[in-house]
Design a protein around this motif. Structure first.
Motif, PDB file in Angstrom:
ATOM      1  N   LEU A 162      -1.538   2.517  -4.579  1.00 55.77           N
ATOM      2  CA  LEU A 162      -2.652   1.965  -5.352  1.00 55.77           C
ATOM      3  C   LEU A 162      -2.834   0.480  -5.073  1.00 55.77           C
ATOM      4  N   MET A 163      -1.729  -0.263  -5.070  1.00 59.83           N
ATOM      5  CA  MET A 163      -1.811  -1.702  -4.827  1.00 59.83           C
ATOM      6  C   MET A 163      -2.350  -2.001  -3.430  1.00 59.83           C
ATOM      7  N   SER A 164      -1.972  -1.182  -2.469  1.00 58.36           N
ATOM      8  CA  SER A 164      -2.409  -1.402  -1.085  1.00 58.36           C
ATOM      9  C   SER A 164      -3.893  -1.108  -0.897  1.00 58.36           C
ATOM     10  N   SER A 165      -4.475  -0.351  -1.816  1.00 62.35           N
ATOM     11  CA  SER A 165      -5.893   0.004  -1.691  1.00 62.35           C
ATOM     12  C   SER A 165      -6.820  -1.043  -2.294  1.00 62.35           C
ATOM     13  N   MET A 166      -6.251  -2.101  -2.885  1.00 62.80           N
ATOM     14  CA  MET A 166      -7.074  -3.146  -3.489  1.00 62.80           C
ATOM     15  C   MET A 166      -7.648  -4.062  -2.415  1.00 62.80           C
ATOM     16  N   PRO A 167      -8.956  -4.321  -2.425  1.00 57.40           N
ATOM     17  CA  PRO A 167      -9.530  -5.265  -1.456  1.00 57.40           C
ATOM     18  C   PRO A 167      -9.094  -6.686  -1.754  1.00 57.40           C
ATOM     19  N   ARG A 168      -8.942  -7.493  -0.707  1.00 58.53           N
ATOM     20  CA  ARG A 168      -8.563  -8.893  -0.832  1.00 58.53           C
ATOM     21  C   ARG A 168      -9.781  -9.783  -0.616  1.00 58.53           C
ATOM     22  N   LEU A 169      -9.872 -10.832  -1.413  1.00 58.63           N
ATOM     23  CA  LEU A 169     -10.986 -11.767  -1.290  1.00 58.63           C
ATOM     24  C   LEU A 169     -10.690 -12.855  -0.267  1.00 58.63           C
ATOM     25  N   THR A 170      -9.414 -13.025   0.075  1.00 55.97           N
ATOM     26  CA  THR A 170      -9.025 -14.052   1.033  1.00 55.97           C
ATOM     27  C   THR A 170      -8.245 -13.422   2.174  1.00 55.97           C
ATOM     28  N   GLY A 171      -8.062 -14.170   3.256  1.00 57.72           N
ATOM     29  CA  GLY A 171      -7.297 -13.678   4.388  1.00 57.72           C
ATOM     30  C   GLY A 171      -8.159 -12.876   5.342  1.00 57.72           C
ATOM     31  N   PRO A 172      -7.547 -12.360   6.402  1.00 55.39           N
ATOM     32  CA  PRO A 172      -8.307 -11.598   7.402  1.00 55.39           C
ATOM     33  C   PRO A 172      -8.848 -10.292   6.844  1.00 55.39           C
ATOM     34  N   ARG A 173      -9.975  -9.863   7.390  1.00 59.36           N
ATOM     35  CA  ARG A 173     -10.569  -8.605   6.965  1.00 59.36           C
ATOM     36  C   ARG A 173      -9.795  -7.458   7.608  1.00 59.36           C
ATOM     37  N   GLU A 174      -9.302  -6.551   6.775  1.00 63.94           N
ATOM     38  CA  GLU A 174      -8.518  -5.425   7.254  1.00 63.94           C
ATOM     39  C   GLU A 174      -9.010  -4.139   6.605  1.00 63.94           C
ATOM     40  N   ARG A 175      -8.783  -3.017   7.295  1.00 72.38           N
ATOM     41  CA  ARG A 175      -9.126  -1.723   6.719  1.00 72.38           C
ATOM     42  C   ARG A 175      -8.190  -1.445   5.542  1.00 72.38           C
ATOM     43  N   LEU A 176      -8.771  -1.006   4.426  1.00 70.75           N
ATOM     44  CA  LEU A 176      -7.959  -0.738   3.246  1.00 70.75           C
ATOM     45  C   LEU A 176      -7.077   0.478   3.471  1.00 70.75           C
ATOM     46  N   ALA A 177      -5.871   0.411   2.918  1.00 70.93           N
ATOM     47  CA  ALA A 177      -4.966   1.557   2.960  1.00 70.93           C
ATOM     48  C   ALA A 177      -5.456   2.617   1.981  1.00 70.93           C
ATOM     49  N   THR A 178      -5.137   3.852   2.259  1.00 72.57           N
ATOM     50  CA  THR A 178      -5.513   4.954   1.365  1.00 72.57           C
ATOM     51  C   THR A 178      -4.285   5.816   1.090  1.00 72.57           C
ATOM     52  N   VAL A 179      -4.351   6.548  -0.019  1.00 75.50           N
ATOM     53  CA  VAL A 179      -3.339   7.552  -0.324  1.00 75.50           C
ATOM     54  C   VAL A 179      -3.918   8.888   0.112  1.00 75.50           C
ATOM     55  N   PRO A 180      -3.370   9.519   1.163  1.00 70.57           N
ATOM     56  CA  PRO A 180      -3.971  10.756   1.674  1.00 70.57           C
ATOM     57  C   PRO A 180      -3.885  11.885   0.657  1.00 70.57           C
ATOM     58  N   GLY A 181      -4.819  12.840   0.796  1.00 71.01           N
ATOM     59  CA  GLY A 181      -4.793  14.008  -0.075  1.00 71.01           C
ATOM     60  C   GLY A 181      -5.464  13.760  -1.411  1.00 71.01           C
ATOM     61  N   THR A 182      -5.299  14.708  -2.322  1.00 70.43           N
ATOM     62  CA  THR A 182      -5.904  14.629  -3.640  1.00 70.43           C
ATOM     63  C   THR A 182      -4.877  14.998  -4.701  1.00 70.43           C
ATOM     64  N   VAL A 183      -5.192  14.669  -5.943  1.00 63.47           N
ATOM     65  CA  VAL A 183      -4.321  15.014  -7.061  1.00 63.47           C
ATOM     66  C   VAL A 183      -4.262  16.535  -7.183  1.00 63.47           C
ATOM     67  N   PRO A 184      -3.061  17.129  -7.266  1.00 62.65           N
ATOM     68  CA  PRO A 184      -2.969  18.592  -7.358  1.00 62.65           C
ATOM     69  C   PRO A 184      -3.537  19.110  -8.674  1.00 62.65           C
ATOM     70  N   THR A 185      -4.047  20.318  -8.641  1.00 64.23           N
ATOM     71  CA  THR A 185      -4.493  20.970  -9.864  1.00 64.23           C
ATOM     72  C   THR A 185      -3.280  21.571 -10.563  1.00 64.23           C
ATOM     73  N   ILE A 186      -3.492  22.050 -11.767  1.00 61.80           N
ATOM     74  CA  ILE A 186      -2.382  22.644 -12.503  1.00 61.80           C
ATOM     75  C   ILE A 186      -1.863  23.897 -11.797  1.00 61.80           C
ATOM     76  N   GLU A 187      -2.754  24.568 -11.023  1.00 58.24           N
ATOM     77  CA  GLU A 187      -2.325  25.763 -10.289  1.00 58.24           C
ATOM     78  C   GLU A 187      -1.530  25.424  -9.037  1.00 58.24           C
ATOM     79  N   THR A 188      -1.741  24.220  -8.464  1.00 53.44           N
ATOM     80  CA  THR A 188      -1.069  23.850  -7.210  1.00 53.44           C
ATOM     81  C   THR A 188      -0.017  22.766  -7.417  1.00 53.44           C
ATOM     82  N   MET A 189       0.394  22.561  -8.665  1.00 53.82           N
ATOM     83  CA  MET A 189       1.354  21.497  -8.961  1.00 53.82           C
ATOM     84  C   MET A 189       2.688  21.757  -8.271  1.00 53.82           C
ATOM     85  N   PRO A 190       3.187  20.820  -7.460  1.00 50.96           N
ATOM     86  CA  PRO A 190       4.476  21.042  -6.792  1.00 50.96           C
ATOM     87  C   PRO A 190       5.633  20.951  -7.780  1.00 50.96           C
ATOM     88  N   LYS A 191       6.727  21.594  -7.440  1.00 51.81           N
ATOM     89  CA  LYS A 191       7.928  21.487  -8.254  1.00 51.81           C
ATOM     90  C   LYS A 191       8.607  20.143  -7.978  1.00 51.81           C
TER      91      LYS A 191
END
Length: 333
Positions: free
Chosen positions: A260-289
Motif C-alpha cells: 500500500l505504501m509503495s503505491s502512493m504517488p510522490r510529489l517530489t523526486g524522479p517520476r517513477e511507475r507506481l508499484a502495485t499489489v498484484p491480484g485481487t482481494v479473495p472472496t469468502i468462497e476463495t479465501m486461502p487457509k
C-alpha cells in the motif's frame, strides 16, 4: 482543545470480532482487534472489499438480520460490555453515544424530507425535548458545521444541496446528540479536493472541541497521514498490521502494508511507475487457509498455509506475519 488521551481507558475496545455471511463456513471478518481512546483518531485502511464498512456496520448494529452471523464478539464500550446481540441496547447507543457518517450522503439522507426535519428527528429520538427545541438544535448544528444561513437551509431537501453541503448535513446529524464516538465511513468520497480538506478540518475541529473518539474508514493514505493517531490495516477481513501512525508509515512490517505504501504517488523526486499489489482481494468462497494475503504476497512460503502469529514490535505496533520483522528476514546470509 482536547488532545488524544494516552493514559485513559479505551472508549471503544474491540478485543475480538468475527462474523460470517450465509451458509459459508469461513468468517468474512476474523479476529478483529482495535481500540480508540477519547480524543483519538483511528484510521482503518485497506482496499475495497476488505471488510472496513462491514466491521463498522457490525459495531453500529446495522447489518441485515438473518444475513450476518456474529461468531465471536468481545467488545467493551466505556469499560462496560457492548453486546451486539442486544438490539434494544444498540438502538439506545446508536445516534446518542456512537454516531456514524455514511459513505454517500445522497443515499443516506431521505430525499422526501427536509434536512432540518431529519436532524430534528435524530435529536428527538434520544432527547426528551419539544419539537421547537429539536429544531433549534438542528439550526445550531447546521451553523456549527459551517453551513451558511442555517435557518433557510432547514427547509431545503437533500437534492437542493451540493455534495459538500450534504456531507455537512450528515455530520450535523451525527453530532447532534454529542456522541462520545464518531465512525466516519469514507466521508470525503466523491468530493473535490478543496471540499475534502474542509470536511476533514471540520471533523478535526469538532473532535478537538468535544473530545470524541473518531474511527475514520478510508482507502486514502493521504488522509491517513494527515489525521491519524493510530492505523489499522485491514485485508480480507483481518487486521494485518496496526499501531501508531508514525510506526506504520515509517516502519511497515506486513507485506500488504508495504505494498500500500509503495503505491502512493510522490510529489517530489524522479517520476517513477507506481508499484502495485498484484491480484485481487479473495472472496469468502476463495479465501486461502492460513495467511489470507498469501495468494498475493511476494514472500509467500509453504508455512503461510498456517495461521500467522501476531508479532509485537513494541509501542502498540503489531503485524500478522510469519516472517516479520521483514528487514531481518531479507538480510543476506
Amino acid at each position: 482543545m482536547v488532545t488524544p488521551s494516552t493514559t485513559s481507558a479505551p472508549l471503544l475496545d474491540v478485543r475480538a470480532l468475527s462474523l460470517g455471511f450465509g451458509a459459508s463456513q469461513t468468517d468474512l471478518l476474523k479476529g478483529l482487534r482495535y481500540s480508540v481512546a477519547p480524543g483519538e483518531t483511528l484510521c482503518i485502511v485497506g482496499e475495497s472489499g476488505c471488510g472496513k464498512s462491514v466491521s463498522s456496520l457490525a459495531i453500529m448494529g446495522l447489518l441485515p438480520k438473518g444475513a450476518a452471523t456474529i461468531t465471536e464478539a468481545d467488545i467493551q464500550f466505556r469499560g462496560a460490555p457492548y453486546d451486539l446481540s442486544d438490539t434494544a441496547a444498540l438502538r439506545r447507543h446508536r445516534g446518542a453515544d456512537i454516531a456514524m457518517i455514511f459513505q454517500e450522503p445522497m443515499t443516506s439522507l431521505n430525499p422526501a424530507f427536509r434536512v432540518g426535519d431529519q436532524i430534528a428527528e435524530a435529536v428527538r429520538a434520544h432527547r426528551p425535548v419539544s419539537e421547537a427545541q429539536a429544531r433549534d438544535r438542528a439550526v445550531e448544528m447546521l451553523g456549527r458545521v459551517g453551513i451558511p444561513a442555517p435557518e433557510a437551509r432547514m427547509s431545503e431537501y437533500p437534492h437542493q444541496l451540493s455534495g459538500g453541503m450534504r456531507q455537512r448535513v450528515m455530520i450535523a446529524m451525527a453530532l447532534a446528540n454529542d456522541p462520545a464516538l464518531l465512525i466516519a465511513d469514507e466521508p470525503t468520497t466523491a468530493l473535490d479536493v478543496t471540499i475534502q480538506s474542509q470536511i476533514l478540518d471540520l471533523i478535526r475541529d469538532l473532535q478537538a472541541e468535544t473530545g470524541m473518539g473518531t474511527i475514520m474508514i478510508t482507502h486514502d493514505l493521504g488522509v491517513v497521514a494527515e489525521i491519524a493517531d493510530k492505523v489499522a490495516v485491514m485485508y480480507a477481513g483481518t487486521i494485518v498490521e496496526s499501531g501508531p501512525a508514525e510506526a506504520i508509515f515509517n516502519d511497515p512490517q506486513h507485506p500488504y502494508t508495504i505494498g500500500l505504501m509503495s503505491s502512493m504517488p510522490r510529489l517530489t523526486g524522479p517520476r517513477e511507475r507506481l508499484a502495485t499489489v498484484p491480484g485481487t482481494v479473495p472472496t469468502i468462497e476463495t479465501m486461502p487457509k492460513g495467511c489470507r494475503f498469501s495468494t498475493r504476497c511476494p514472500f509467500a512460503q509453504p508455512l503461510c498455509a498456517e495461521e500467522p502469529p501476531s508479532r509485537d514490535f513494541g509501542g502498540g505496533h503489531h503485524a500478522l506475519c510469519h516472517f516479520a520483522p521483514l528487514n531481518d528476514w531479507l538480510e543476506p546470509g
